[in-house]
Design a protein around this motif. Sequence first.
Motif, mmCIF file in Angstrom:
data_model
loop_
_atom_site.group_PDB
_atom_site.id
_atom_site.type_symbol
_atom_site.label_atom_id
_atom_site.label_comp_id
_atom_site.label_asym_id
_atom_site.label_seq_id
_atom_site.Cartn_x
_atom_site.Cartn_y
_atom_site.Cartn_z
ATOM 1 N N GLY A 114 -31.579 26.931 59.992
ATOM 2 C CA GLY A 114 -30.533 27.785 60.527
ATOM 3 C C GLY A 114 -31.137 28.830 61.429
ATOM 4 N N ARG A 115 -30.291 29.678 61.988
ATOM 5 C CA ARG A 115 -30.762 30.732 62.882
ATOM 6 C C ARG A 115 -30.929 32.019 62.087
ATOM 7 N N LEU A 116 -32.134 32.551 62.149
ATOM 8 C CA LEU A 116 -32.476 33.771 61.431
ATOM 9 C C LEU A 116 -32.289 34.978 62.343
ATOM 10 N N VAL A 117 -31.637 36.000 61.841
ATOM 11 C CA VAL A 117 -31.441 37.251 62.570
ATOM 12 C C VAL A 117 -32.324 38.318 61.919
ATOM 13 N N PHE A 118 -33.211 38.924 62.679
ATOM 14 C CA PHE A 118 -34.078 39.994 62.167
ATOM 15 C C PHE A 118 -33.259 41.280 62.071
ATOM 16 N N GLN A 164 -34.492 44.157 60.961
ATOM 17 C CA GLN A 164 -35.374 45.309 61.139
ATOM 18 C C GLN A 164 -36.615 44.855 61.905
ATOM 19 N N SER A 165 -37.371 45.822 62.414
ATOM 20 C CA SER A 165 -38.591 45.491 63.151
ATOM 21 C C SER A 165 -39.557 44.752 62.237
ATOM 22 N N THR A 166 -40.059 43.616 62.713
ATOM 23 C CA THR A 166 -40.937 42.772 61.909
ATOM 24 C C THR A 166 -42.174 42.428 62.723
ATOM 25 N N LYS A 167 -43.354 42.680 62.155
ATOM 26 C CA LYS A 167 -44.602 42.389 62.846
ATOM 27 C C LYS A 167 -45.090 41.005 62.456
ATOM 28 N N ILE A 168 -45.280 40.154 63.468
ATOM 29 C CA ILE A 168 -45.810 38.806 63.269
ATOM 30 C C ILE A 168 -47.024 38.668 64.177
ATOM 31 N N GLY A 169 -48.196 38.672 63.601
ATOM 32 C CA GLY A 169 -49.413 38.629 64.409
ATOM 33 C C GLY A 169 -49.537 39.888 65.243
ATOM 34 N N VAL A 172 -44.311 42.340 67.779
ATOM 35 C CA VAL A 172 -43.356 43.061 66.946
ATOM 36 C C VAL A 172 -41.963 42.599 67.336
ATOM 37 N N ILE A 173 -41.258 41.975 66.403
ATOM 38 C CA ILE A 173 -39.927 41.448 66.663
ATOM 39 C C ILE A 173 -38.921 42.567 66.446
ATOM 40 N N PRO A 174 -38.128 42.911 67.437
ATOM 41 C CA PRO A 174 -37.169 44.011 67.282
ATOM 42 C C PRO A 174 -35.963 43.596 66.450
ATOM 43 N N PRO A 175 -35.238 44.559 65.882
ATOM 44 C CA PRO A 175 -34.011 44.221 65.149
ATOM 45 C C PRO A 175 -33.004 43.562 66.086
ATOM 46 N N GLY A 176 -32.313 42.568 65.581
ATOM 47 C CA GLY A 176 -31.314 41.866 66.371
ATOM 48 C C GLY A 176 -31.815 40.586 67.004
ATOM 49 N N ALA A 177 -33.137 40.409 67.075
ATOM 50 C CA ALA A 177 -33.684 39.173 67.639
ATOM 51 C C ALA A 177 -33.377 38.008 66.699
ATOM 52 N N LYS A 212 -43.741 27.623 67.641
ATOM 53 C CA LYS A 212 -43.025 26.900 66.602
ATOM 54 C C LYS A 212 -43.974 26.600 65.445
ATOM 55 N N GLY A 213 -43.454 26.744 64.231
ATOM 56 C CA GLY A 213 -44.242 26.424 63.038
ATOM 57 C C GLY A 213 -44.973 27.597 62.430
ATOM 58 N N VAL A 214 -44.684 28.836 62.860
ATOM 59 C CA VAL A 214 -45.334 30.023 62.291
ATOM 60 C C VAL A 214 -44.541 30.507 61.084
ATOM 61 N N ARG A 215 -45.255 30.824 60.006
ATOM 62 C CA ARG A 215 -44.586 31.318 58.789
ATOM 63 C C ARG A 215 -43.973 32.692 59.048
ATOM 64 N N LEU A 216 -42.745 32.872 58.614
ATOM 65 C CA LEU A 216 -42.060 34.154 58.738
ATOM 66 C C LEU A 216 -42.224 34.941 57.435
ATOM 67 N N PRO A 217 -42.388 36.262 57.533
ATOM 68 C CA PRO A 217 -42.681 37.084 56.339
ATOM 69 C C PRO A 217 -41.446 37.373 55.500
ATOM 70 N N PHE A 218 -40.963 36.369 54.784
ATOM 71 C CA PHE A 218 -39.821 36.553 53.899
ATOM 72 C C PHE A 218 -40.155 35.984 52.529
ATOM 73 N N ASP A 219 -39.726 36.729 51.499
ATOM 74 C CA ASP A 219 -40.056 36.374 50.123
ATOM 75 C C ASP A 219 -38.907 35.584 49.505
ATOM 76 N N PHE A 220 -39.174 34.334 49.124
ATOM 77 C CA PHE A 220 -38.152 33.501 48.515
ATOM 78 C C PHE A 220 -37.855 33.929 47.077
ATOM 79 N N LYS A 221 -38.785 34.660 46.457
ATOM 80 C CA LYS A 221 -38.601 35.068 45.070
ATOM 81 C C LYS A 221 -37.813 36.364 44.940
ATOM 82 N N ALA A 222 -37.553 37.013 46.076
ATOM 83 C CA ALA A 222 -36.818 38.279 46.022
ATOM 84 C C ALA A 222 -35.376 38.039 45.608
#
Length: 359
Positions: free
Chosen positions: A101-105, A107-112, A115-120, A151-161
């Motif tokens: 599906g399409r993920l909406v950030f 909040q600001s998220t740092k990947i490498g 920095v992905i801004p909110p709303g991306a 494509k194929g980069v892990r996103l910083p989200f916790d499935f156990k949360a």
Amino acid sequence: MSAVFPQKFESHEEATERELGGQMSFLEHLDEFRRRLVRSVAFVMVAFMLLWFVSDRIYNFLARPAQEALAHQTQRAVPVGGITGEEQILSLNTLKEGDAGRLVFDQSTKIGISVIPPGATVLARVARDSKGEIGLFTDEPLFSGNAIVPKGVRLPFDFKAQPGDNFSSEDRMIVTTALEPFTLYAMVALYSAIGLSVPFLLLQIWGFVSPALYKHERAYVTPFIGLSTVSFVAGAAFAYYVLLPPALTYLIGLGQDFRVLLRASDYFDFVTILMLAMGLVFQMPAITYVLARIGIVNARFLVRVWRTAVVVILVVAAVASPTTDIPNMLLFAAPMIVLYIISIFIAWIFGKKRVSTDS
């Protein structure tokens, strides 16, 4: 012939113990107070240094009711509908391998280095990496500033949360100075250390006043400290779990026409005062136990003045309640009335007349 009646004599040890408080001079009292104060401060400082390392976790625990209230105030309910009528919104912890599906950030998220801004947004898919660990990965390249997330980069989200564990930037409290986070965590550690030290502090207070009591009265120290500790914890928990959520919902709800920016230090002062106040209020049964055992109060007296006690409780609840509405004020008054009733039963069970050992 004269009759001889037996008399009760105190032993030398009992007389010494009974007269110890009266024999101590003013300077000796000051020295005893100083020694117990030093012990108390030392105990609190040791607890403070230990709790400093987990102060951020303690603060996050205390901040959760405010974040939930802020999230509730900023969220809008939108009905879910779709082409088939069977569409539904899923949380991350309910996804399984292969879901996409399409993920909406939110909040600001740092990947490498990016920095992905909110709303991306980015297409994402649940899959397993080379080590067999399941995660959420980008399913298309993501462009962010001068960087490209392939494509194929892990996103910083916790499935156990659990649902609601992750709050957006709009649901977080703010600080206004660079020094404020350090000061805030230091205060969290300090107040937590004081709360953890309550049994030891009560023991020191009792040790200071016990020389003025009779020997049989000093035996009440163990039940008093135990009951006081349990009562303090129960009062703080009642404030956190019962009083705080509706009070925050009401207060933040008043600002629904505005964007509420809740300052972290102001909120911590608020929740600390509330929890400490209820912890002290819940000391009523413990204090009644000691006074009843000594013989200062009894159940008959507490029943006789119950009308006055209810009026005092309502006044205290009106002053202590952070809100002006009747339901929240009653939430403050109700436990105090229940505690007063419990205190009557405690005084009835444990109360007795005060007798001296020299009579």
